[in-house]
Design a protein around this motif. Structure first.
Motif, PDB file in Angstrom:
ATOM      1  N   PRO A   1       1.959  -9.949   7.818  1.00 57.38           N
ATOM      2  CA  PRO A   1       2.201  -9.516   6.440  1.00 57.38           C
ATOM      3  C   PRO A   1       2.005  -8.020   6.225  1.00 57.38           C
ATOM      4  CG  PRO A   1       0.142 -10.739   6.581  1.00 57.38           C
ATOM      5  CD  PRO A   1       0.840 -10.918   7.896  1.00 57.38           C
ATOM      6  N   ALA A   2       1.439  -7.322   7.231  1.00 60.65           N
ATOM      7  CA  ALA A   2       1.210  -5.880   7.098  1.00 60.65           C
ATOM      8  C   ALA A   2       2.428  -5.050   7.480  1.00 60.65           C
ATOM      9  CB  ALA A   2       0.024  -5.468   7.961  1.00 60.65           C
ATOM     10  N   ILE A   3       3.380  -5.647   8.208  1.00 58.74           N
ATOM     11  CA  ILE A   3       4.446  -4.814   8.774  1.00 58.74           C
ATOM     12  C   ILE A   3       5.514  -4.428   7.759  1.00 58.74           C
ATOM     13  CG2 ILE A   3       4.053  -5.692  11.099  1.00 58.74           C
ATOM     14  CD1 ILE A   3       6.534  -7.419  10.832  1.00 58.74           C
ATOM     15  N   SER A   4       5.640  -5.196   6.660  1.00 54.91           N
ATOM     16  CA  SER A   4       6.597  -4.836   5.606  1.00 54.91           C
ATOM     17  C   SER A   4       6.400  -5.755   4.418  1.00 54.91           C
ATOM     18  CB  SER A   4       8.051  -4.959   6.107  1.00 54.91           C
ATOM     19  OG  SER A   4       8.398  -6.320   6.323  1.00 54.91           O
ATOM     20  N   ASP A   5       6.909  -5.336   3.271  1.00 62.53           N
ATOM     21  CA  ASP A   5       6.859  -6.199   2.087  1.00 62.53           C
ATOM     22  C   ASP A   5       7.719  -7.443   2.290  1.00 62.53           C
ATOM     23  OD1 ASP A   5       5.160  -4.476   0.770  1.00 62.53           O
ATOM     24  OD2 ASP A   5       6.771  -3.426  -0.305  1.00 62.53           O
ATOM     25  N   THR A   6       8.790  -7.304   3.043  1.00 61.69           N
ATOM     26  CA  THR A   6       9.643  -8.450   3.350  1.00 61.69           C
ATOM     27  C   THR A   6       8.882  -9.490   4.165  1.00 61.69           C
ATOM     28  OG1 THR A   6      11.605  -7.024   3.353  1.00 61.69           O
ATOM     29  CG2 THR A   6      11.798  -9.163   4.446  1.00 61.69           C
TER      30      THR A   6
ATOM     31  N   ASN B   1      -7.426  -9.875  11.539  1.00 60.27           N
ATOM     32  CA  ASN B   1      -6.718  -8.968  12.465  1.00 60.27           C
ATOM     33  C   ASN B   1      -6.304  -7.671  11.777  1.00 60.27           C
ATOM     34  OD1 ASN B   1      -6.470  -9.592  15.226  1.00 60.27           O
ATOM     35  ND2 ASN B   1      -5.119 -11.318  14.780  1.00 60.27           N
ATOM     36  N   LEU B   2      -7.263  -6.912  11.323  1.00 62.74           N
ATOM     37  CA  LEU B   2      -6.969  -5.714  10.542  1.00 62.74           C
ATOM     38  C   LEU B   2      -6.260  -4.657  11.374  1.00 62.74           C
ATOM     39  CD1 LEU B   2     -10.250  -5.293   8.448  1.00 62.74           C
ATOM     40  CD2 LEU B   2      -8.174  -6.594   7.910  1.00 62.74           C
ATOM     41  N   ARG B   3      -5.180  -4.113  10.812  1.00 59.57           N
ATOM     42  CA  ARG B   3      -4.444  -2.998  11.404  1.00 59.57           C
ATOM     43  C   ARG B   3      -4.223  -1.970  10.299  1.00 59.57           C
ATOM     44  NH1 ARG B   3      -5.700  -5.859  14.956  1.00 59.57           N
ATOM     45  NH2 ARG B   3      -4.528  -6.503  16.818  1.00 59.57           N
ATOM     46  N   PRO B   4      -5.246  -1.145  10.012  1.00 63.38           N
ATOM     47  CA  PRO B   4      -5.149  -0.208   8.881  1.00 63.38           C
ATOM     48  C   PRO B   4      -3.930   0.698   8.930  1.00 63.38           C
ATOM     49  CG  PRO B   4      -7.394  -0.301   9.713  1.00 63.38           C
ATOM     50  CD  PRO B   4      -6.558  -1.076  10.673  1.00 63.38           C
ATOM     51  N   GLN B   5      -3.470   1.054  10.137  1.00 61.58           N
ATOM     52  CA  GLN B   5      -2.334   1.964  10.251  1.00 61.58           C
ATOM     53  C   GLN B   5      -1.032   1.350   9.751  1.00 61.58           C
ATOM     54  OE1 GLN B   5      -4.100   0.388  12.650  1.00 61.58           O
ATOM     55  NE2 GLN B   5      -3.299   0.888  14.683  1.00 61.58           N
ATOM     56  N   LEU B   6      -1.006   0.019   9.591  1.00 59.40           N
ATOM     57  CA  LEU B   6       0.202  -0.646   9.111  1.00 59.40           C
ATOM     58  C   LEU B   6       0.241  -0.787   7.592  1.00 59.40           C
ATOM     59  CD1 LEU B   6       0.551  -3.538  11.734  1.00 59.40           C
ATOM     60  CD2 LEU B   6       1.697  -1.315  11.732  1.00 59.40           C
ATOM     61  N   TRP B   7      -0.878  -0.541   6.929  1.00 57.68           N
ATOM     62  CA  TRP B   7      -0.957  -0.731   5.482  1.00 57.68           C
ATOM     63  C   TRP B   7      -0.799   0.607   4.751  1.00 57.68           C
ATOM     64  CZ3 TRP B   7      -1.016  -5.508   3.352  1.00 57.68           C
ATOM     65  CH2 TRP B   7      -1.377  -6.578   4.187  1.00 57.68           C
ATOM     66  N   ALA B   8      -0.291   0.526   3.522  1.00 56.60           N
ATOM     67  CA  ALA B   8      -0.118   1.733   2.709  1.00 56.60           C
ATOM     68  C   ALA B   8      -1.457   2.355   2.335  1.00 56.60           C
ATOM     69  CB  ALA B   8       0.683   1.408   1.446  1.00 56.60           C
ATOM     70  N   SER B   9      -2.476   1.519   2.177  1.00 55.32           N
ATOM     71  CA  SER B   9      -3.805   2.011   1.832  1.00 55.32           C
ATOM     72  C   SER B   9      -4.845   0.969   2.213  1.00 55.32           C
ATOM     73  CB  SER B   9      -3.908   2.299   0.330  1.00 55.32           C
ATOM     74  OG  SER B   9      -3.833   1.089  -0.423  1.00 55.32           O
ATOM     75  N   LYS B  10      -6.083   1.402   2.331  1.00 54.06           N
ATOM     76  CA  LYS B  10      -7.174   0.473   2.625  1.00 54.06           C
ATOM     77  C   LYS B  10      -7.333  -0.527   1.486  1.00 54.06           C
ATOM     78  CE  LYS B  10     -12.167   0.213   3.418  1.00 54.06           C
ATOM     79  NZ  LYS B  10     -13.441   0.980   3.559  1.00 54.06           N
ATOM     80  N   GLU B  11      -7.188  -0.052   0.259  1.00 55.96           N
ATOM     81  CA  GLU B  11      -7.349  -0.940  -0.901  1.00 55.96           C
ATOM     82  C   GLU B  11      -6.330  -2.077  -0.870  1.00 55.96           C
ATOM     83  OE1 GLU B  11      -7.426  -0.745  -5.811  1.00 55.96           O
ATOM     84  OE2 GLU B  11      -6.773   0.993  -4.644  1.00 55.96           O
ATOM     85  N   LYS B  12      -5.068  -1.745  -0.551  1.00 56.96           N
ATOM     86  CA  LYS B  12      -4.043  -2.789  -0.500  1.00 56.96           C
ATOM     87  C   LYS B  12      -4.330  -3.760   0.640  1.00 56.96           C
ATOM     88  CE  LYS B  12       0.891  -3.754  -0.262  1.00 56.96           C
ATOM     89  NZ  LYS B  12       2.274  -3.203  -0.183  1.00 56.96           N
ATOM     90  N   MET B  13      -4.784  -3.233   1.756  1.00 53.56           N
ATOM     91  CA  MET B  13      -5.112  -4.095   2.900  1.00 53.56           C
ATOM     92  C   MET B  13      -6.205  -5.086   2.535  1.00 53.56           C
ATOM     93  SD  MET B  13      -6.548  -3.017   6.693  1.00 53.56           S
ATOM     94  CE  MET B  13      -8.135  -2.430   6.052  1.00 53.56           C
ATOM     95  N   VAL B  14      -7.297  -4.594   1.961  1.00 57.38           N
ATOM     96  CA  VAL B  14      -8.430  -5.453   1.635  1.00 57.38           C
ATOM     97  C   VAL B  14      -8.036  -6.507   0.606  1.00 57.38           C
ATOM     98  CG1 VAL B  14     -10.713  -5.501   0.550  1.00 57.38           C
ATOM     99  CG2 VAL B  14     -10.162  -3.725   2.239  1.00 57.38           C
ATOM    100  N   THR B  15      -7.357  -6.089  -0.449  1.00 59.59           N
ATOM    101  CA  THR B  15      -6.959  -7.024  -1.515  1.00 59.59           C
ATOM    102  C   THR B  15      -6.016  -8.095  -0.985  1.00 59.59           C
ATOM    103  OG1 THR B  15      -7.185  -5.276  -3.178  1.00 59.59           O
ATOM    104  CG2 THR B  15      -5.880  -7.209  -3.782  1.00 59.59           C
ATOM    105  N   THR B  16      -5.022  -7.685  -0.201  1.00 63.35           N
ATOM    106  CA  THR B  16      -4.026  -8.630   0.295  1.00 63.35           C
ATOM    107  C   THR B  16      -4.626  -9.588   1.320  1.00 63.35           C
ATOM    108  OG1 THR B  16      -2.310  -6.945  -0.023  1.00 63.35           O
ATOM    109  CG2 THR B  16      -1.741  -8.864   1.323  1.00 63.35           C
ATOM    110  N   ILE B  17      -5.390  -9.059   2.271  1.00 62.27           N
ATOM    111  CA  ILE B  17      -5.974  -9.908   3.312  1.00 62.27           C
ATOM    112  C   ILE B  17      -6.911 -10.943   2.706  1.00 62.27           C
ATOM    113  CG2 ILE B  17      -7.584  -9.937   5.258  1.00 62.27           C
ATOM    114  CD1 ILE B  17      -4.856  -9.030   6.084  1.00 62.27           C
TER     115      ILE B  17
END
Length: 318
Positions: A138-143, A168-184
């Motif tokens: 789910p981190a690689i694109s909105d699609t 399986n966090l991959r921060p470099q694939l997310w637009a921001s840390k906040e979006k990563m944390v909220t979505t995951i």
């Protein structure tokens, strides 16, 4: 019919062969099949379980290499789409003996990033017992994120199918840390069994304490009934919805060759243990064993054992 299914982005991995040398200086590389979810599929299949993999590949040499590797590992490809419009992702990875490796991804605008969720309507859930989900796809694109959520809905319409989720966090694939944390954390709430590590816990909910991490996810959603927190060489901490908890010790490793793949190997142990009706403690113990084997071999999944190798290793270590 397969009893195990997962979705992800398989990658052509070019791994440096000289330990602890930067990717800038490395000149010798070996090509492997990689990707967290495909690693799990390889391990599950190697232990004698039927596995099906869902993804999209480009019509290019790396896509052909990945398809061949999946077939060689007896992983089902019925739900793999191929396209001429986009390319297959790959990565360069540093070989390290401690800590996390340097990784450089080439996956933006890849075939999997343009995954068409209509493919998911073709999945036959008859016989599927467990679906493994990871926070990478789910981190690689909105699609891909939209397709991932659609798959979760399909799974939940089949109540006998259990789900495991590895952040399986991959921060470099997310637009921001906040979006990563909220979505995951929102996606984790939809899973039955969650497999975070202590490092991920610190990022996702602010603590490295295994019990606090477990409590957070047990209270994060009604569907979650078990949390297994990976505590590195110490093993794994287990807590269930009814409040029961236990610690399963890890396996000693004399020499670490490559740290990547240990977490996915742990997932292999848990998943296959559950498919075979083992207790959650014995499943986690198997996870610890496979994780320890993974770090003793190059490549992301080269160290995953066959049934005979696993039995021999556990008997020797125990």
């Amino acid at each position: 019919m397969s009893e195990f299914l997962t979705i992800g982005e398989p990658i052509g991995l070019f791994a440096s062969q000289d330990a602890d040398q930067s990717l800038v200086d490395a000149t010798h590389f070996e090509k492997f099949l990689a990707g967290a979810e495909v690693n799990v599929s390889v391990g599950v299949s190697r232990l004698g379980h039927s596995a099906e993999y869902v993804t999209r590949l480009g019509s290019d040499p790396l896509g052909g290499f990945i398809s061949k590797q999946l077939e060689m590992n007896h992983i089902g490809t019925h739900y793999i789409d191929t396209t001429d419009e986009y390319w297959t992702a790959f990565q360069m990875k540093q070989r390290v003996t401690k800590g996390d490796p340097g990784i450089f991804y080439y996956r933006r605008n890849s075939a999997a990033a343009h995954f068409q969720k209509s493919i998911l309507d073709n999945i036959d859930f008859d016989g599927i017992k467990l679906v493994h989900l990871s926070g990478i796809f789910p981190a690689i694109s909105d699609t891909a994120l939209d397709a991932f959520k659609y798959l979760i809905g399909l799974i939940q319409s089949h109540p006998t199918v259990r789900t495991t989720f590895d952040p399986n966090l991959r921060p470099q694939l997310w637009a921001s840390k906040e979006k990563m944390v909220t979505t995951i954390n929102a996606l984790a709430a939809e899973a039955n069994i969650i497999l975070p590590g202590v490092n991920e816990g610190e990022i996702l909910m602010g603590s490295r304490d295994p019990e606090k991490i477990a409590d957070f996810y047990l209270n994060n959603g009604d569907r979650t009934d078990t949390v297994i927190v990976k505590v590195g060489s110490k093993g794994a901490f287990i807590k269930t919805k009814d409040g029961k908890s236990s610690m399963v010790t890890g396996y000693h490793v004399n020499k670490v060759v490559d740290t990547v793949g240990a977490g996915d190997g742990f997932a292999v142990g848990v998943i296959t243990g559950l498919l075979e009706g083992l207790s959650i403690e014995d499943a986690a113990k198997r996870g610890n064993a496979i994780g320890s084997l993974a770090v003793q071999a190059p490549g992301d999944n080269d160290g995953y054992p066959t049934r005979e190798e696993l039995d021999a290793y556990q008997n020797e270590q125990d």
